[in-house]
Design an enzyme around this catalytic site. Structure first.
Site, PDB file in Angstrom:
ATOM      1  N   TYR A  52       0.018  -8.470 -17.386  1.00  0.00           N
ATOM      2  CA  TYR A  52      -0.083  -9.172 -16.103  1.00  0.00           C
ATOM      3  C   TYR A  52      -1.131 -10.291 -16.121  1.00  0.00           C
ATOM      4  O   TYR A  52      -1.641 -10.682 -15.071  1.00  0.00           O
ATOM      5  CB  TYR A  52      -0.400  -8.175 -14.981  1.00  0.00           C
ATOM      6  CG  TYR A  52       0.778  -7.310 -14.611  1.00  0.00           C
ATOM      7  CD1 TYR A  52       1.854  -7.838 -13.891  1.00  0.00           C
ATOM      8  CD2 TYR A  52       0.839  -5.976 -14.993  1.00  0.00           C
ATOM      9  CE1 TYR A  52       2.943  -7.053 -13.553  1.00  0.00           C
ATOM     10  CE2 TYR A  52       1.926  -5.183 -14.652  1.00  0.00           C
ATOM     11  CZ  TYR A  52       2.973  -5.726 -13.934  1.00  0.00           C
ATOM     12  OH  TYR A  52       4.051  -4.942 -13.597  1.00  0.00           O
ATOM     13  N   PHE A  60      -5.262  -9.306  -6.119  1.00  0.00           N
ATOM     14  CA  PHE A  60      -4.667  -7.991  -6.335  1.00  0.00           C
ATOM     15  C   PHE A  60      -4.660  -7.547  -7.792  1.00  0.00           C
ATOM     16  O   PHE A  60      -4.246  -6.422  -8.117  1.00  0.00           O
ATOM     17  CB  PHE A  60      -3.223  -7.963  -5.799  1.00  0.00           C
ATOM     18  CG  PHE A  60      -2.315  -8.971  -6.456  1.00  0.00           C
ATOM     19  CD1 PHE A  60      -1.707  -8.714  -7.672  1.00  0.00           C
ATOM     20  CD2 PHE A  60      -2.055 -10.187  -5.832  1.00  0.00           C
ATOM     21  CE1 PHE A  60      -0.861  -9.636  -8.273  1.00  0.00           C
ATOM     22  CE2 PHE A  60      -1.202 -11.122  -6.428  1.00  0.00           C
ATOM     23  CZ  PHE A  60      -0.605 -10.848  -7.646  1.00  0.00           C
ATOM     24  N   ARG A  88      16.727  -9.273  -9.600  1.00  0.00           N
ATOM     25  CA  ARG A  88      15.772  -9.562  -8.518  1.00  0.00           C
ATOM     26  C   ARG A  88      16.404  -9.241  -7.163  1.00  0.00           C
ATOM     27  O   ARG A  88      15.738  -8.720  -6.272  1.00  0.00           O
ATOM     28  CB  ARG A  88      15.319 -11.026  -8.566  1.00  0.00           C
ATOM     29  CG  ARG A  88      14.596 -11.466  -9.825  1.00  0.00           C
ATOM     30  CD  ARG A  88      13.276 -10.822 -10.041  1.00  0.00           C
ATOM     31  NE  ARG A  88      12.316 -11.258  -9.035  1.00  0.00           N
ATOM     32  CZ  ARG A  88      11.070 -10.837  -8.987  1.00  0.00           C
ATOM     33  NH1 ARG A  88      10.618  -9.972  -9.864  1.00  0.00           N
ATOM     34  NH2 ARG A  88      10.251 -11.257  -8.051  1.00  0.00           N
ATOM     35  N   THR A  94       9.020  -7.823  -2.929  1.00  0.00           N
ATOM     36  CA  THR A  94       7.860  -7.059  -3.405  1.00  0.00           C
ATOM     37  C   THR A  94       7.357  -6.094  -2.347  1.00  0.00           C
ATOM     38  O   THR A  94       7.004  -4.957  -2.644  1.00  0.00           O
ATOM     39  CB  THR A  94       6.732  -8.026  -3.828  1.00  0.00           C
ATOM     40  OG1 THR A  94       7.247  -8.924  -4.823  1.00  0.00           O
ATOM     41  CG2 THR A  94       5.556  -7.276  -4.406  1.00  0.00           C
ATOM     42  N   ARG A 105      13.422  -1.322  -4.066  1.00  0.00           N
ATOM     43  CA  ARG A 105      12.088  -1.254  -3.463  1.00  0.00           C
ATOM     44  C   ARG A 105      12.124  -0.708  -2.034  1.00  0.00           C
ATOM     45  O   ARG A 105      11.224   0.009  -1.625  1.00  0.00           O
ATOM     46  CB  ARG A 105      11.412  -2.618  -3.533  1.00  0.00           C
ATOM     47  CG  ARG A 105      10.988  -2.974  -4.959  1.00  0.00           C
ATOM     48  CD  ARG A 105      10.425  -4.354  -5.059  1.00  0.00           C
ATOM     49  NE  ARG A 105       9.848  -4.611  -6.366  1.00  0.00           N
ATOM     50  CZ  ARG A 105       9.641  -5.823  -6.853  1.00  0.00           C
ATOM     51  NH1 ARG A 105       9.970  -6.896  -6.141  1.00  0.00           N
ATOM     52  NH2 ARG A 105       9.096  -5.976  -8.033  1.00  0.00           N
ATOM     53  N   ASN A 115       5.245  -0.757  -5.623  1.00  0.00           N
ATOM     54  CA  ASN A 115       6.595  -1.155  -5.235  1.00  0.00           C
ATOM     55  C   ASN A 115       7.724  -0.646  -6.132  1.00  0.00           C
ATOM     56  O   ASN A 115       8.801  -1.206  -6.158  1.00  0.00           O
ATOM     57  CB  ASN A 115       6.665  -2.676  -5.078  1.00  0.00           C
ATOM     58  CG  ASN A 115       6.348  -3.414  -6.356  1.00  0.00           C
ATOM     59  OD1 ASN A 115       6.513  -2.887  -7.440  1.00  0.00           O
ATOM     60  ND2 ASN A 115       5.881  -4.638  -6.227  1.00  0.00           N
TER      61      ASN A 115
END
Length: 153
Positions: A52, A60, A88, A94, A105, A115
């Site tokens: 990430y 975050f 997606r 999200t 989600r 999530n």
């Protein structure tokens, strides 16, 4: 194989802990994706930070990498025409509060931070993220899947 036929996903630690693996895999297959590679693994804090890294300057980031290294994950390479965009759409926004009804989600996330699943946001991300978890020998190409006798795509 065209990268538009591949995406990367992972079931995150919270969804693994809450025993949603089978439900999520069913949703993925029902949506027409073929699982070309799958494994259970665990990210170290350093691994999560590397995976990430693009979010390093976001507020975050620390919470994200701590969560992602808190338990096992299920890493997957998925195949389907228009894989990134279709996945997606399948996983939803999200924030599960904003996710469409029936999306992964909406059904399985407990919060925006937790999530349930990760999905590549571009073909380039799908390539990078797949290579982060799998060597080329560990996943099937679309051509390999469709030419394997008895393998239903």
């Amino acid at each position: 194989m065209s990268s538009t036929n591949k995406t990367f996903s992972m079931i995150k630690p919270g969804a693994v802990h809450n025993k949603h693996i089978g439900h999520i895999l069913s949703k993925i297959e029902e949506a027409g994706f073929t699982i070309a590679a799958i494994k259970t693994t665990r990210l170290t804090l350093a691994d999560a930070g590397e995976f990430y890294a693009e979010h390093k300057d976001k507020p975050f980031y620390q919470e994200l990498i701590e969560f992602m290294s808190s338990g096992p994950i299920i890493a997957m390479v998925l195949l389907k025409e228009n894989a990134v965009a279709d996945f997606r759409q399948l996983i939803g926004a999200t924030d599960p509060e904003k996710a469409a009804e029936g999306t992964i989600r909406k059904l399985f996330a407990t919060s925006k931070a937790h999530n349930a699943v990760h999905g590549s946001d571009s073909d380039a991300s799908a390539e990078r993220e797949s290579a982060f978890f799998f060597s080329r020998q560990e996943w099937l190409t679309l051509e390999e899947v469709t030419s394997t006798p008895g393998y239903v795509y």
